[in-house]
Design a protein around this motif. Structure first.
Motif, PDB file in Angstrom:
ATOM      1  N   ILE A   1      -3.560   5.262   0.159  1.00  0.00           N
ATOM      2  CA  ILE A   1      -4.260   5.862   1.291  1.00  0.00           C
ATOM      3  C   ILE A   1      -3.776   7.295   1.472  1.00  0.00           C
ATOM      4  CG2 ILE A   1      -4.688   5.715   3.778  1.00  0.00           C
ATOM      5  CD1 ILE A   1      -4.147   2.696   3.549  1.00  0.00           C
TER       6      ILE A   1
ATOM      7  N   VAL B   1      -3.350  -0.759  -2.283  1.00  0.00           N
ATOM      8  CA  VAL B   1      -4.251   0.380  -2.161  1.00  0.00           C
ATOM      9  C   VAL B   1      -3.464   1.646  -1.820  1.00  0.00           C
ATOM     10  CG1 VAL B   1      -4.698   0.033   0.304  1.00  0.00           C
ATOM     11  CG2 VAL B   1      -6.429   1.144  -1.101  1.00  0.00           C
TER      12      VAL B   1
ATOM     13  N   SER C   1      -8.669  -0.149   5.064  1.00  0.00           N
ATOM     14  CA  SER C   1      -8.382   0.159   3.656  1.00  0.00           C
ATOM     15  C   SER C   1      -7.615  -0.974   2.990  1.00  0.00           C
ATOM     16  CB  SER C   1      -7.578   1.458   3.556  1.00  0.00           C
ATOM     17  OG  SER C   1      -8.361   2.577   3.921  1.00  0.00           O
TER      18      SER C   1
ATOM     19  N   ASP D   1      -9.075   6.454   0.669  1.00  0.00           N
ATOM     20  CA  ASP D   1      -8.314   5.501  -0.130  1.00  0.00           C
ATOM     21  C   ASP D   1      -8.896   5.435  -1.538  1.00  0.00           C
ATOM     22  OD1 ASP D   1     -10.499   3.579  -0.258  1.00  0.00           O
ATOM     23  OD2 ASP D   1      -9.999   3.001   1.793  1.00  0.00           O
TER      24      ASP D   1
ATOM     25  N   ALA E   1       0.831  -1.205   0.000  1.00  0.00           N
ATOM     26  CA  ALA E   1       0.000   0.000   0.000  1.00  0.00           C
ATOM     27  C   ALA E   1       0.864   1.252   0.000  1.00  0.00           C
ATOM     28  CB  ALA E   1      -0.909   0.000   1.231  1.00  0.00           C
TER      29      ALA E   1
END
Length: 251
Positions: free
Chosen positions: A159, A157, A149, A173, A121
């Motif tokens: 964020i 992902v 998230s 997100d 992430a």
């Protein structure tokens, strides 16, 4: 009491209001909270010992066998541990907050990023901001939202975190987002769309926010995913206290 006067004081108007029911309700809530805290502590204490034994036995068994059943048992035991931890957090931290200090939002977020499993992430803290909060409780808010998230948006992902002017801050997100029709229910206890989820993470977020006197709402973010907005937060300009990045408080 309100004075009644013309050119001189003529008397007083006195209004009495019976708050007996209100005080009785407050005392009942205090008793309920006390019982909830005691119940959570007993359950956690009684579960942790056999849970630790079971986890240890499974670890030893995995050294002797590569059975797929042991992997499933490990996941189940880890889930029990998460439920215990979340139950304690909900019981103890959703009612009140400790000392409110100026806290560096960026430092809290980056500290949480190091303690939560974030895989691949990406994090973007839009701007520096100092907010008045209980540092430990704020860290739990951020940890739960980051974890949420990653679980729903996938290992890569993105964020974003940043201030909302002088009203508060947001965490968003680029994941699948939250449908408008379910945005009022996602904070309910045990609500989850993940069959392996516990469903307490967002409840904890809301309870801690309310204990601060904040409001939290969810909407669509600038990256297309979910955006959690915290308002009623005091944004301050005085120097922020250094957050404790040693990890979670003892439970």
């Amino acid at each position: 009491m309100t004075p009644i006067a013309n050119s001189r004081l003529l008397g007083w108007s006195v209004v009495f209001r019976d708050i007996t029911a209100h005080k009785r309700h407050q005392r009942e809530l205090q008793r309920q909270n006390g019982r909830l805290d005691e119940f959570a502590s007993v359950v956690a204490h009684d579960l942790r010992n056999p849970l630790s034994v079971a986890q240890g036995r499974v670890t030893l068994a995995r050294r002797e066998s590569d059975s797929e059943h042991l992997e499933s048992a490990t996941r189940s035991l880890d889930r029990i541990e998460t439920i215990v931890d979340d139950t304690l957090t909900l019981a103890r931290q959703g009612k009140s907050v400790g000392q409110m200090d100026p806290v560096d939002l960026r430092a809290v977020v980056e500290g949480c990023w190091r303690t939560v499993s974030t895989d691949d992430a990406r994090l973007d803290v839009a701007a520096d901001a100092t907010v008045r909060a209980d540092p430990d409780r704020l860290r739990h808010i951020v940890e739960n939202l980051v974890r949420n998230s990653v679980e729903h948006g996938g290992p890569d992902v993105a964020i974003g975190v940043g201030p909302i002017g002088d009203e508060g801050f947001y965490v968003e997100d680029n994941g699948p987002g939250i449908p408008e029709e379910t945005r009022q229910t996602i904070f309910d206890p045990a609500y989850t769309t993940d069959r392996n989820g516990v469903g307490l993470g967002l409840t904890i977020v809301k309870r801690i926010a309310e204990a601060h006197g904040w409001t939290v709402t969810v909407t669509e973010g600038s990256m297309g995913g979910a955006r959690f907005e915290f308002r009623g937060v005091e944004v301050v300009s005085e120097p922020a206290s250094a957050p404790d990045s040693a990890g979670d408080e003892e439970t």
